[in-house]
Design a protein around this motif. Structure first.
Motif, PDB file in Angstrom:
ATOM      1  N   SER A 123       0.833  -1.194   0.000  1.00 18.72           N
ATOM      2  CA  SER A 123       0.000   0.000   0.000  1.00 18.72           C
ATOM      3  C   SER A 123       0.872   1.250   0.000  1.00 18.72           C
ATOM      4  CB  SER A 123      -0.909   0.001   1.232  1.00 18.72           C
ATOM      5  OG  SER A 123      -1.514   1.270   1.375  1.00 18.72           O
ATOM      6  N   PRO A 124       0.476   2.287  -0.746  1.00 19.50           N
ATOM      7  CA  PRO A 124       1.266   3.523  -0.732  1.00 19.50           C
ATOM      8  C   PRO A 124       1.203   4.232   0.619  1.00 19.50           C
ATOM      9  CG  PRO A 124      -0.711   3.798  -2.067  1.00 19.50           C
ATOM     10  CD  PRO A 124      -0.656   2.360  -1.672  1.00 19.50           C
ATOM     11  N   PHE A 125       0.302   3.800   1.510  1.00 13.95           N
ATOM     12  CA  PHE A 125       0.191   4.379   2.846  1.00 13.95           C
ATOM     13  C   PHE A 125       1.059   3.634   3.863  1.00 13.95           C
ATOM     14  CE2 PHE A 125      -3.730   5.407   0.644  1.00 13.95           C
ATOM     15  CZ  PHE A 125      -3.848   6.770   0.874  1.00 13.95           C
ATOM     16  N   ALA A 126       1.686   2.527   3.447  1.00 13.44           N
ATOM     17  CA  ALA A 126       2.421   1.659   4.381  1.00 13.44           C
ATOM     18  C   ALA A 126       3.765   2.232   4.800  1.00 13.44           C
ATOM     19  CB  ALA A 126       2.629   0.287   3.754  1.00 13.44           C
ATOM     20  N   GLY A 127       4.298   3.205   4.095  1.00 19.60           N
ATOM     21  CA  GLY A 127       5.615   3.753   4.423  1.00 19.60           C
ATOM     22  C   GLY A 127       5.671   4.399   5.783  1.00 19.60           C
ATOM     23  N   ARG A 128       4.537   4.900   6.241  1.00 17.45           N
ATOM     24  CA  ARG A 128       4.492   5.538   7.553  1.00 17.45           C
ATOM     25  C   ARG A 128       4.827   4.526   8.637  1.00 17.45           C
ATOM     26  NH1 ARG A 128      -0.680   8.906   9.332  1.00 17.45           N
ATOM     27  NH2 ARG A 128       0.061  10.005   7.521  1.00 17.45           N
ATOM     28  N   ALA A 129       4.314   3.312   8.526  1.00 15.58           N
ATOM     29  CA  ALA A 129       4.530   2.292   9.559  1.00 15.58           C
ATOM     30  C   ALA A 129       5.982   1.868   9.624  1.00 15.58           C
ATOM     31  CB  ALA A 129       3.632   1.089   9.294  1.00 15.58           C
ATOM     32  N   ARG A 130       6.661   1.835   8.480  1.00 14.85           N
ATOM     33  CA  ARG A 130       8.054   1.378   8.486  1.00 14.85           C
ATOM     34  C   ARG A 130       9.034   2.535   8.343  1.00 14.85           C
ATOM     35  NH1 ARG A 130       9.352   1.529   3.349  1.00 14.85           N
ATOM     36  NH2 ARG A 130       7.809   1.115   1.772  1.00 14.85           N
ATOM     37  N   LYS A 131       8.533   3.754   8.523  1.00 19.40           N
ATOM     38  CA  LYS A 131       9.363   4.962   8.483  1.00 19.40           C
ATOM     39  C   LYS A 131      10.114   5.096   7.157  1.00 19.40           C
ATOM     40  CE  LYS A 131       8.795   6.115  12.864  1.00 19.40           C
ATOM     41  NZ  LYS A 131       7.491   6.554  13.156  1.00 19.40           N
ATOM     42  N   GLY A 132       9.376   4.813   6.053  1.00 15.69           N
ATOM     43  CA  GLY A 132       9.978   4.928   4.728  1.00 15.69           C
ATOM     44  C   GLY A 132      10.183   6.383   4.328  1.00 15.69           C
TER      45      GLY A 132
END
Length: 196
Positions: A123-132
């Motif tokens: 998901s393009p929103f998933a970067g927040r969870a892994r601090k991308g």
């Protein structure tokens, strides 16, 4: 018996029969006969054409009557229902093209191109969870073909790369000028997208 003409000289000339006087009268009679004959022929041809048109009209009326007699309104009901179902399916497909699902698939590819740590299909929103380095914060529909996109990135080159990829994508008709805001240690981008 002796005849004496007591008429004046001019009157005497008029009474004398002239040669060639019959020729114009004869020509006038012949022209009149030709005109009357042409009129009669034209009238006969017009009458024949009118009769032919009347016959064609009568045969077309008869065919129309036969089609109307063989017409069954009950047979049209299933066909009309099938046509309405097909139109509803087409409308649903058109609406489905504008749903965020198709848009999110495109955005996931664009965000993943700027984030080397992103997993395929993530998901393009998933970067927040892994601090991308790049992720999308919000996607909101403004109207049928316009969407508001909010993205977050660690630095300005990452955001400009995202904008460049959005503008070069064939899925977007236009990308409005972006607004940048610095929040804590990240940059936030707000942009309006016109979807094709």
């Amino acid at each position: 018996m002796i005849r004496i003409n007591l008429l004046p000289q001019t009157a005497r000339r008029r009474r004398r029969p002239r040669a060639g006087r019959e020729l114009p009268v004869l020509a006038l009679v012949l022209v009149s006969i030709a005109l009357i004959t042409a009129g009669a022929l034209w009238s006969a041809a017009t009458e024949a054409e009118s009769d032919e048109l009347r016959q064609q009209t009568a045969s077309l009326k008869e065919e129309t009557r036969a089609v109307r007699d063989s017409f069954d309104p009950g047979a049209l009901v299933p066909r009309e229902r099938a046509l309405q179902a097909e139109r509803a399916a087409q409308d649903q497909l058109k609406v489905g093209r504008r749903t965020p699902t198709a848009l999110l698939v495109v955005l996931a590819e664009i965000v993943a191109a700027g984030d080397p740590a992103a997993l395929p299909g993530e998901s393009p929103f998933a970067g927040r969870a892994r601090k991308g380095p790049l992720w999308l914060s919000e996607l909101r529909e403004l109207d049928a073909r316009q969407w508001s996109l909010t993205a977050s990135a660690a630095d300005l080159p990452t955001l400009t790369g995202l904008l460049r990829r959005l503008r070069s994508s064939e899925h977007f008709a236009a990308v409005a000028p972006a607004e940048y805001v610095r929040e804590d240690d990240r940059l936030t981008l707000r942009v309006t997208l016109s979807v094709r």
